[in-house]
Design a protein around this motif. Structure first.
Motif, short mmCIF file in Angstrom:
data_model
loop_
_atom_site.label_atom_id
_atom_site.label_comp_id
_atom_site.label_asym_id
_atom_site.label_seq_id
_atom_site.Cartn_x
_atom_site.Cartn_y
_atom_site.Cartn_z
N PRO A 139 -40.60 -11.79 49.51
CA PRO A 139 -41.04 -10.82 50.51
C PRO A 139 -39.99 -9.73 50.77
CG PRO A 139 -40.35 -12.87 51.55
CD PRO A 139 -40.36 -13.12 50.07
N ALA A 140 -40.48 -8.53 51.06
CA ALA A 140 -39.59 -7.40 51.34
C ALA A 140 -40.10 -6.65 52.57
CB ALA A 140 -39.53 -6.46 50.15
N ASP A 141 -39.17 -6.12 53.35
CA ASP A 141 -39.54 -5.34 54.53
C ASP A 141 -40.02 -3.94 54.14
OD1 ASP A 141 -38.55 -7.23 56.73
OD2 ASP A 141 -36.79 -7.03 55.46
N ILE A 142 -39.37 -3.36 53.13
CA ILE A 142 -39.76 -2.07 52.59
C ILE A 142 -40.04 -2.28 51.11
CG2 ILE A 142 -39.08 0.33 52.19
CD1 ILE A 142 -37.01 -0.03 54.44
N GLY A 143 -41.20 -1.86 50.64
CA GLY A 143 -41.54 -2.06 49.24
C GLY A 143 -41.75 -0.75 48.52
N ILE A 144 -41.05 -0.56 47.41
CA ILE A 144 -41.30 0.59 46.54
C ILE A 144 -42.08 0.07 45.34
CG2 ILE A 144 -40.31 2.40 45.10
CD1 ILE A 144 -37.92 2.49 46.92
N GLY A 145 -43.38 0.28 45.35
CA GLY A 145 -44.22 -0.18 44.26
C GLY A 145 -44.22 0.82 43.11
N LEU A 146 -44.29 0.33 41.90
CA LEU A 146 -44.25 1.15 40.69
C LEU A 146 -45.51 0.94 39.88
CD1 LEU A 146 -40.62 0.11 39.64
CD2 LEU A 146 -41.24 2.10 41.03
N HIS A 147 -46.05 2.01 39.32
CA HIS A 147 -47.23 1.86 38.45
C HIS A 147 -47.34 3.05 37.51
CE1 HIS A 147 -50.79 -0.12 37.14
NE2 HIS A 147 -50.94 -0.84 38.23
N TRP A 148 -48.25 2.94 36.53
CA TRP A 148 -48.44 4.00 35.54
C TRP A 148 -49.16 5.22 36.11
CZ3 TRP A 148 -50.70 -0.85 33.31
CH2 TRP A 148 -49.70 -1.66 32.73
N HIS A 149 -49.86 5.03 37.22
CA HIS A 149 -50.61 6.11 37.86
C HIS A 149 -50.57 5.84 39.36
CE1 HIS A 149 -53.63 9.28 38.14
NE2 HIS A 149 -54.37 8.50 38.92
N HIS A 150 -50.71 6.89 40.16
CA HIS A 150 -50.57 6.69 41.60
C HIS A 150 -51.82 6.11 42.26
CE1 HIS A 150 -53.00 10.32 42.08
NE2 HIS A 150 -52.18 10.95 41.23
N PHE A 151 -53.00 6.28 41.63
CA PHE A 151 -54.26 5.76 42.18
C PHE A 151 -54.48 6.21 43.63
CE2 PHE A 151 -52.88 2.60 38.99
CZ PHE A 151 -53.93 2.71 38.10
#
Length: 346
Positions: free
Chosen positions: A147-159
């Motif tokens: 678990p994280a308080d702040i999450g920087i999610g990464l993906h191939w497209h922003h959706f």
């Protein structure tokens, strides 16, 4: 600023991402301590960039013949050691704790009431992105594993979501590509079965990487011990990649303009979702079993996609230097403006 950075070491993708982040963090003058969990200490390789690092047991997922086994994962887990590792990790000297889906670091920080910054593909699943293969266990694992308080999610497209592009090396686009050269990386499959599967396609040259090399009697199938340098060299001038549906390797392949065929791990929600996203975006092809017919069609399909991603590690490091302001829509839109998607043929 002193940073403690935990990295899930089960898959090579997390480590690959950490290598890119390490270079930018050190270049910016940050004092960083890395910790890796999820595999035996002697199974890590090409780790010089981390300037010394810690290793703990952590938690990992058990796989067999291309499928995650939650039952065997639970039986093989060492909860007493896991709790001991959490309790023994002192984070008091650090200004920031980062977790790339690494549970010991995340839970130790939670126990010590320190905020955790999560950086990785898994944190993109907090948002509305393509999902498939989910079940109650998988959803709970994704939520509570690290678990994280702040999450920087990464993906191939922003959706349409506040997530960033992948963290990968950004090399020059290959000028010379061998049209019949294919890199194969299916570490959760039986490599001997993979050799047998590929043997009919004699007009192609396969470079099969695996943790424990198989033996090939076929001149067009070369079996190799996994190494970062050798793998990157073959990936750079090949035409395509056959792999499981891990995030980081597909990201590198898109950056290099390689055609992609993925076989997601069965019962692994993240990989099944990755396969769905590749298909939805038109960035790659999928197969859910080792399927000779699918491979043959893909081998003779010349279409590939080249996606130019910016240096996201540098973007994040600058964001850290700026005091970690809110990543609002304007921030993420500005990052994605520099991404280009090009259609190519081999």
């Amino acid at each position: 600023m002193k940073i403690f950075y935990g990295v899930q070491g089960t898959g090579n993708g997390h480590i690959t991402r950490a290598r890119v982040m390490a270079k930018e963090l050190y270049a910016a003058g940050f004092d960083v301590t890395f910790q890796f969990t999820g595999r035996p200490a002697d199974k890590y390789f090409d780790m010089e960039v981390f300037n010394g690092y810690q290793v703990k047991t952590g938690l990992t997922f058990n796989t067999h013949n291309g499928q995650v086994s939650y039952m065997k994962t639970a039986l093989d887990a060492s909860p007493i050691r896991f709790v001991r590792d959490i309790n023994s990790l002192d984070l008091s000297a650090y200004d920031l704790v980062i977790s790339d889906f690494e549970p010991v670091t995340a839970w130790a920080a939670k126990r010590q009431k320190k905020k955790v910054l999560g950086i990785g593909h898994q944190y993109a699943f907090r948002h509305s992105i393509p999902r498939a293969g989910g079940d109650p266990i998988a959803e709970q694992v994704m939520k509570y594993f690290a678990p994280a308080d702040i999450g920087i999610g990464l993906h191939w497209h922003h959706f349409g979501q506040p997530i960033l592009p992948p963290i990968i090396e950004t090399p020059e686009f290959p000028q010379n590509t061998q049209a019949n050269k294919i890199v194969v990386y299916l570490p959760f499959e039986d490599p001997h079965a993979v050799v047998k599967l590929l043997c009919p396609f004699e007009n192609f040259e396969f470079h099969l990487y695996s943790p424990e090399p198989a033996v090939s009697k076929y001149p067009h199938i070369v079996c190799k011990q996994l190494s970062r340098e050798g793998f990157q060299r073959d990936l750079y001038d090949c035409a395509g990649i056959i792999s499981n549906a891990g995030f980081e390797l597909a990201s590198e392949s898109l950056q290099l303009g390689k055609k992609i065929l993925v076989k997601p791990l069965h019962a692994q929600m993240e990989q099944i979702s990755n396969a769905a996203a590749l298909k939805q975006l038109g960035y790659g092809h999928t197969m859910f079993d080792l399927d000779e017919a699918v491979i043959e069609d893909w081998l003779h399909n010349p279409h590939a996609v080249h996606v130019t991603y910016p240096n996201i590690a540098k973007v994040i490091v600058q964001w850290l230097k700026d005091g970690m302001p809110a990543m609002d829509a304007e921030f993420t839109e500005r990052v994605w403006e520099s991404v280009q998607v090009l259609q190519i043929k081999y």
